[in-house]
Design a protein around this motif. Structure first.
Motif, PDB file in Angstrom:
ATOM      1  N   GLU A 176       0.693  -1.283   0.002  1.00 19.90           N
ATOM      2  CA  GLU A 176       0.104   0.029   0.090  1.00 19.90           C
ATOM      3  C   GLU A 176       0.939   1.367  -0.060  1.00 19.90           C
ATOM      4  O   GLU A 176       2.150   1.304   0.653  1.00 19.90           O
ATOM      5  CB  GLU A 176      -0.988   0.085   1.245  1.00 19.90           C
ATOM      6  N   TYR A 177       0.337   2.216  -0.533  1.00 20.35           N
ATOM      7  CA  TYR A 177       1.041   3.589  -0.431  1.00 20.35           C
ATOM      8  C   TYR A 177       0.259   4.467   1.012  1.00 20.35           C
ATOM      9  O   TYR A 177      -0.880   4.367   0.811  1.00 20.35           O
ATOM     10  CB  TYR A 177       0.794   4.415  -1.666  1.00 20.35           C
ATOM     11  N   CYS A 178       1.188   4.946   1.667  1.00 21.48           N
ATOM     12  CA  CYS A 178       0.795   5.411   3.131  1.00 21.48           C
ATOM     13  C   CYS A 178       1.066   6.965   2.743  1.00 21.48           C
ATOM     14  O   CYS A 178       1.976   7.566   2.319  1.00 21.48           O
ATOM     15  CB  CYS A 178       1.449   4.746   4.004  1.00 21.48           C
ATOM     16  N   LEU A 179       0.272   7.767   3.706  1.00 23.18           N
ATOM     17  CA  LEU A 179       0.322   9.221   3.841  1.00 23.18           C
ATOM     18  C   LEU A 179       0.581   9.142   5.337  1.00 23.18           C
ATOM     19  O   LEU A 179      -0.565   9.382   6.176  1.00 23.18           O
ATOM     20  CB  LEU A 179      -0.928  10.016   3.092  1.00 23.18           C
ATOM     21  N   ASP A 180       1.713   9.929   5.921  1.00 23.33           N
ATOM     22  CA  ASP A 180       1.780  10.450   7.126  1.00 23.33           C
ATOM     23  C   ASP A 180       1.792  11.897   7.363  1.00 23.33           C
ATOM     24  O   ASP A 180       2.816  12.590   6.986  1.00 23.33           O
ATOM     25  CB  ASP A 180       3.314   9.669   7.557  1.00 23.33           C
ATOM     26  N   LEU A 181       0.505  12.284   7.729  1.00 22.87           N
ATOM     27  CA  LEU A 181       0.512  13.567   8.132  1.00 22.87           C
ATOM     28  C   LEU A 181       0.936  13.744   9.499  1.00 22.87           C
ATOM     29  O   LEU A 181       0.779  13.316  10.550  1.00 22.87           O
ATOM     30  CB  LEU A 181      -0.958  13.987   7.882  1.00 22.87           C
ATOM     31  N   PHE A 182       1.290  15.355   9.689  1.00 19.87           N
ATOM     32  CA  PHE A 182       2.018  15.722  10.891  1.00 19.87           C
ATOM     33  C   PHE A 182       2.999  14.657  11.405  1.00 19.87           C
ATOM     34  O   PHE A 182       3.025  14.106  12.474  1.00 19.87           O
ATOM     35  CB  PHE A 182       0.879  16.048  11.914  1.00 19.87           C
ATOM     36  N   ALA A 183       3.957  14.485  10.448  1.00 17.18           N
ATOM     37  CA  ALA A 183       4.644  13.285  10.495  1.00 17.18           C
ATOM     38  C   ALA A 183       5.568  13.118  11.856  1.00 17.18           C
ATOM     39  O   ALA A 183       5.842  12.299  12.309  1.00 17.18           O
ATOM     40  CB  ALA A 183       5.500  13.069   9.351  1.00 17.18           C
ATOM     41  N   GLY A 184       5.860  14.045  12.255  1.00 15.07           N
ATOM     42  CA  GLY A 184       6.612  14.465  13.469  1.00 15.07           C
ATOM     43  C   GLY A 184       8.013  13.682  13.336  1.00 15.07           C
ATOM     44  O   GLY A 184       9.049  13.721  12.527  1.00 15.07           O
ATOM     45  N   SER A 185       8.277  12.583  14.169  1.00 16.41           N
ATOM     46  CA  SER A 185       9.403  11.655  14.108  1.00 16.41           C
ATOM     47  C   SER A 185       9.596  10.727  12.960  1.00 16.41           C
ATOM     48  O   SER A 185      10.403  10.043  12.527  1.00 16.41           O
ATOM     49  CB  SER A 185       9.528  10.582  15.283  1.00 16.41           C
ATOM     50  N   GLY A 186       8.340  10.776  12.214  1.00 17.92           N
ATOM     51  CA  GLY A 186       8.206   9.688  11.063  1.00 17.92           C
ATOM     52  C   GLY A 186       7.994   8.297  11.331  1.00 17.92           C
ATOM     53  O   GLY A 186       7.882   7.533  10.714  1.00 17.92           O
ATOM     54  N   ALA A 187       7.709   8.022  12.715  1.00 20.16           N
ATOM     55  CA  ALA A 187       7.736   6.770  13.120  1.00 20.16           C
ATOM     56  C   ALA A 187       6.479   5.826  12.376  1.00 20.16           C
ATOM     57  O   ALA A 187       6.854   4.726  12.118  1.00 20.16           O
ATOM     58  CB  ALA A 187       7.518   6.499  14.507  1.00 20.16           C
TER      59      ALA A 187
END
Length: 209
Positions: free
Chosen positions: A70-81
């Motif tokens: 899947e393709y994922c979208l990490d919004l307000f990613a912060g640390s990126g964890a």
């Protein structure tokens, strides 16, 4: 934009990226998949609050059958964890959006150090970034949404997402909040699949069909 067939760690900055500001550093560890036990370093900046390890474990148990490919979208990613955890567990690619320059720079450094392909890091306000995606090249089947609790942005961003062309059908959206969410705050097209609390943090999994 992300290039799905090649190593593609890209960084789209905004603001003054040359400002030299010292930040204390902290770290989290990836808990599953090919990058298990890898450490992510990040700066301690206002509003940056990585999702707790136990909460991440619960989340990825919820979506264990939906991550691979899947393709994922990490919004307000912060640390990126959350985005890195998804990639570690088989996601095809991840787009990170984080307005803080120091945090975005740290995500880029971690992505490059861990040889994460198909990653895009955007240093820009989340609402502004969503508004720019009029004809996106890619849609996302997984979205992670964990804004600073004090900003009260969840309802606004969720409605903006629901009205955009960014979400696949079906799409699963993870939302983390400092207060319980009312059904009326969320888009009518989303149904809640899961919810849980950990101390003062409430977290949810929604489905857009």
């Amino acid at each position: 934009m992300m290039q799905p067939t090649a190593l593609a760690s890209t960084f789209t900055p905004s603001g003054d990226m040359n400002r030299k500001t010292a930040h204390r550093r902290s770290s989290v560890r990836i808990i599953g998949g090919s990058l298990r036990k890898s450490k992510l370093d990040f700066p301690e900046v206002a509003g940056l609050r990585p999702t707790a390890e136990k909460t991440r474990e619960t989340l990825f148990n919820w979506i264990r059958n939906e991550v691979h490919g899947e393709y994922c979208l990490d919004l307000f990613a912060g640390s990126g964890a959350l985005g890195v955890e998804a990639f570690s567990r088989g996601a095809e690619g991840v787009v990170f959006v984080e307005v803080n320059a120091a945090a975005s720079g740290a995500i880029l450094q971690n992505v490059e150090r861990l040889n994460i392909c198909n990653a895009e890091i955007n240093c820009i306000d989340v609402c502004q970034w969503i508004g720019q995606q009029k004809n996106p090249l890619r849609q996302f089947g997984l979205v992670f949404l964990d804004p600073p609790f004090a900003d009260n942005l969840i309802s606004k961003v969720c409605r903006q997402l629901a009205n955009s062309r960014l979400l696949k059908r079906p799409c699963r959206i993870y939302v983390e909040s400092g207060t319980p969410l009312d059904a009326g705050e969320m888009p009518a097209s989303w149904s809640m699949l899961k919810s849980k609390r950990a101390g003062s943090v409430a977290y949810y999994l929604y489905l857009q069909e």
